[in-house]
Design a protein around this motif. Structure first.
Motif, PDB file in Angstrom:
ATOM      1  N   PRO A  22      65.772  41.615  91.075  1.00 34.46           N
ATOM      2  CA  PRO A  22      66.210  41.816  92.448  1.00 34.46           C
ATOM      3  C   PRO A  22      66.808  40.550  93.043  1.00 34.46           C
ATOM      4  CG  PRO A  22      63.822  41.606  92.338  1.00 34.46           C
ATOM      5  CD  PRO A  22      64.316  41.678  90.930  1.00 34.46           C
ATOM      6  N   ALA A  23      67.669  40.722  94.050  1.00 35.37           N
ATOM      7  CA  ALA A  23      68.234  39.568  94.733  1.00 35.37           C
ATOM      8  C   ALA A  23      67.114  38.736  95.341  1.00 35.37           C
ATOM      9  CB  ALA A  23      69.200  40.036  95.814  1.00 35.37           C
ATOM     10  N   THR A  24      66.106  39.414  95.861  1.00 37.11           N
ATOM     11  CA  THR A  24      64.978  38.726  96.468  1.00 37.11           C
ATOM     12  C   THR A  24      63.878  39.746  96.717  1.00 37.11           C
ATOM     13  OG1 THR A  24      64.361  37.221  98.247  1.00 37.11           O
ATOM     14  CG2 THR A  24      65.774  39.065  98.846  1.00 37.11           C
ATOM     15  N   LYS A  25      62.734  39.269  97.171  1.00 30.16           N
ATOM     16  CA  LYS A  25      61.644  40.157  97.584  1.00 30.16           C
ATOM     17  C   LYS A  25      61.448  39.999  99.079  1.00 30.16           C
ATOM     18  CE  LYS A  25      58.992  40.111  93.236  1.00 30.16           C
ATOM     19  NZ  LYS A  25      58.863  41.533  92.938  1.00 30.16           N
ATOM     20  N   VAL A  26      61.193  41.102  99.761  1.00 25.72           N
ATOM     21  CA  VAL A  26      60.928  41.031 101.188  1.00 25.72           C
ATOM     22  C   VAL A  26      59.566  41.644 101.486  1.00 25.72           C
ATOM     23  CG1 VAL A  26      63.341  41.002 101.935  1.00 25.72           C
ATOM     24  CG2 VAL A  26      62.191  43.177 101.627  1.00 25.72           C
ATOM     25  N   GLU A  27      58.933  41.073 102.474  1.00 26.92           N
ATOM     26  CA  GLU A  27      57.627  41.539 102.918  1.00 26.92           C
ATOM     27  C   GLU A  27      57.822  42.381 104.180  1.00 26.92           C
ATOM     28  OE1 GLU A  27      53.734  38.980 103.074  1.00 26.92           O
ATOM     29  OE2 GLU A  27      54.816  38.742 104.974  1.00 26.92           O
ATOM     30  N   ILE A  28      57.324  43.600 104.158  1.00 22.34           N
ATOM     31  CA  ILE A  28      57.497  44.539 105.273  1.00 22.34           C
ATOM     32  C   ILE A  28      56.195  44.623 106.068  1.00 22.34           C
ATOM     33  CG2 ILE A  28      57.973  46.947 105.900  1.00 22.34           C
ATOM     34  CD1 ILE A  28      60.391  45.477 104.767  1.00 22.34           C
ATOM     35  N   TYR A  85      64.472  43.679  96.975  1.00 23.33           N
ATOM     36  CA  TYR A  85      65.642  43.956  97.821  1.00 23.33           C
ATOM     37  C   TYR A  85      66.924  43.817  97.011  1.00 23.33           C
ATOM     38  CZ  TYR A  85      69.460  42.851 101.038  1.00 23.33           C
ATOM     39  OH  TYR A  85      70.666  42.817 101.679  1.00 23.33           O
ATOM     40  N   PHE A  86      67.753  44.860  97.052  1.00 23.72           N
ATOM     41  CA  PHE A  86      69.065  44.837  96.409  1.00 23.72           C
ATOM     42  C   PHE A  86      70.120  45.148  97.476  1.00 23.72           C
ATOM     43  CE2 PHE A  86      66.032  46.174  93.181  1.00 23.72           C
ATOM     44  CZ  PHE A  86      66.382  45.435  92.071  1.00 23.72           C
ATOM     45  N   PHE A  87      71.003  44.205  97.753  1.00 24.64           N
ATOM     46  CA  PHE A  87      72.076  44.472  98.718  1.00 24.64           C
ATOM     47  C   PHE A  87      72.903  45.676  98.300  1.00 24.64           C
ATOM     48  CE2 PHE A  87      76.629  43.949  99.655  1.00 24.64           C
ATOM     49  CZ  PHE A  87      76.601  44.015 101.033  1.00 24.64           C
TER      50      PHE A  87
END
Length: 581
Positions: A22-28, A85-87
């Motif tokens: 993934p491009a990055t990891k995000v915390e929700i 997260y993938f744009f």
């Protein structure tokens, strides 16, 4: 260098950020306000359940759930959801809210969470439905301050309150690490010399397999090599998991590609992060030799000489700081598409399914629209004779208003496209330069990093203004813009590959493009043979949008533009929160 290894994957041109990373990891983080009160003698005891969909699949699967918070209509859930997260993907999310009631004996009024889905009750906790919200991950990160507030729905005739979803990029996703290694007393493999050693790095996958992520250069004719320092994103090295195994293989390079295996060792990011120390001197072991020779110790050692972590500014830093992505579409109305009234035409409007133009537009547009706050998109056409006088135009507004070519949302663009098909005469030739220059004029007026422009050109044919188009692209390569070209139909698209510039940097009149800003794909490569158009569109979008974040960052970095600071955290208004009666 010919890379044919006897016991490993091909290691030619390695892209450490292959599509599986993934491009990055995000915390929700999830909060709610003014939930329905389902309990008679107290307030609801809410829980939030997050569902996701696989790419091109409409089935919802439970991803995770928060804790239960007792006796509140305004929960701030502590348990987070961590998502890749993938744009370039439309990552659909569904958030369901339930009131947990484990004491109720009347089962008919309740659902139950079991087997990753909501079922009729059998065992486990009983739930009253409080409402749900749908959104995309892009919608959350594309909102001001990466904070999205939506009304909860799902119960006809009732106001279910509000859900607030916040996204925060995880720090270890923006780290890169610079490392340098040396070898000592490696096995001699060459008959007339020593060895020509190099290292190959693999990250381990959850299924026990390994994926190549870096290869050093070859150091010739030595058993004590010192390799050059190299930089690699942490997510490519270990997908952000500091304890995941990293395997390193040592080879002796041979001209014919039959590189000789010297040995291997394993480590982890956490071990490497100790830096130069006795912990980071590794014995290189050849398992075959170890099995055959009792006195075998090792095939030399490899030592970590330096380890330096660098925090990089990311695409999401700019989005969070308010940078808008402006999306423009340009559609080919040349006669080679065929008569739109005939089913053989690429512009044919079937009552049963979208044509290729509409599919490409919808696939790309529905993802990019999450990053544009006003959702107003210019839509252009080229190659048609326009009413009333039949003049040929290569830059006309699909809505008929050249002063204001904006359409309301992707649905507005689709409607304008369909209306244009009814009013223009398909003609020619196929000229790209006018629509590229149209967007470039806007991009040239906003160079402060607050806006970035993406032009989607959908075409069926061979370009006729190649020299002018190349010049337009070279000029645009110094502007905050990217160009996506989707080729539809059966034509040969050789010229488009040249515009893409992946192999050879595009040039015009002796000037080279400053950046590679063009991505071309033929739509036919993405058509799912089973007829799953949702999957076709998802695959197309994934490929054509994958390069946008890097193109975006290359512009910002070369211009020295830093992200704007994110807006201050949201503070709720001072007035008391109303509770539902």
């Amino acid at each position: 260098m010919n890379n044919s290894f006897p016991n490993m994957a091909s290691i030619g041109d390695i892209d450490p950020l292959n599509p599986s990373i993934p491009a990055t990891k995000v915390e929700i983080t999830v909060s709610c306000r003014n939930l329905l009160d389902m309990d008679t003698f107290s307030k609801s005891d809410p829980i939030c359940v997050l569902y996701t969909q696989a790419m091109g699949n409409k089935e919802w699967r439970e991803f995770g759930r928060t804790e239960v918070i007792d006796n509140t209509l305004n929960p701030d859930f502590v348990r987070k959801f961590i998502l890749d997260y993938f744009f370039e993907e439309r990552q659909n999310l569904r958030l369901d809210l339930y009131d947990v009631d484990s004491k109720s004996a009347n089962l008919s009024k309740h659902s139950v969470i079991k087997d990753n889905a909501v079922h009729t009750p059998a065992i486990a906790m009983f739930l009253d439905f409080l409402g749900q919200a749908h959104c995309t991950l892009g919608e959350i990160v594309g909102s001001l301050g990466s904070r999205l507030e939506k009304p909860l729905g799902g119960i006809p005739g009732k106001k279910c309150g509000t859900i607030i979803v916040k996204a925060e990029e995880l720090n270890n996703c923006r780290e890169s690490v610079m490392m340098q290694f040396c070898g000592n007393k490696l096995d001699k493999k060459d008959f007339f010399g020593k060895s020509d050693p190099f290292l190959v790095f693999y990250r381990s996958n959850e299924d026990g397999t390994f994926t190549i992520c870096h290869k050093t250069e070859v150091v010739k004719n030595t058993l004590n090599p010192v390799w050059q320092a190299f930089k690699i994103p942490v997510r490519a090295l270990c997908n952000g998991d500091y304890d995941r195994t990293i395997k390193v293989e040592v080879y002796d390079w041979d001209r014919d590609g039959s590189h000789d295996f010297i040995g291997e060792f394993s480590t982890s990011y956490r071990e490497l992060s100790r830096g130069q120390s006795q912990f980071n001197v590794y014995e290189v072991v050849n398992p075959k030799k170890k099995g055959k020779k009792k006195k075998y110790l090792n095939s030399g050692t490899v030592t970590l000489l330096s380890f330096l972590v660098d925090i990089e500014v990311t695409f999401l830093d700019y989005i969070k700081g308010g940078t808008q992505i402006n999306f423009t579409v340009a559609i080919d109305f040349t006669a080679s598409n065929g008569n739109p009234a005939q089913p053989t035409s690429l512009h044919y409007m079937s009552p049963y399914q979208l044509n290729a133009y509409a599919m490409a537009l919808k696939a790309v547009g529905e993802i990019i629209q999450d990053y544009d706050s006003d959702k107003m998109f210019p839509a252009l056409g080229f190659g048609a004779k326009l009413p009333p006088d039949g003049r040929v135009s290569h830059e006309f507004a699909l809505n008929g208003n050249p002063q204001n070519p904006y359409c309301d949302g992707i649905d507005g663009v689709m409607e304008a496209y369909y209306q244009t098909l009814k009013s223009v005469q398909l003609y020619g030739p196929t000229n790209f330069a006018p629509v590229i220059n149209h967007v470039a004029r806007y991009a040239a007026s906003v160079k402060d990093g607050s806006q970035y422009f993406v032009l989607l050109i959908i075409t069926d044919g061979v370009i006729t203004d190649m020299a002018l188009t190349k010049e337009a692209i070279v000029n645009a390569s110094s502007l905050p813009m990217s160009i996506i070209i989707v080729g539809v139909g059966p034509a040969e698209f050789d010229a488009m590959v040249e515009l893409d510039g992946d192999e050879i940097r595009l040039s015009s009149r002796g000037r080279f493009a400053e950046r590679d800003i063009v991505q071309f794909v033929p739509f036919r490569d993405y058509i799912d043979r089973s007829g799953n158009h949702v999957l076709s569109m998802a695959r197309l979008a994934k490929d054509v949008l994958a390069e946008i974040p890097d193109q975006f960052l290359s512009y910002m970095r070369t211009r020295g533009i830093k992200p704007s600071p994110a807006p201050p955290p949201y503070t709720p208004p001072a007035q008391p929160i109303q509770t539902q009666i």
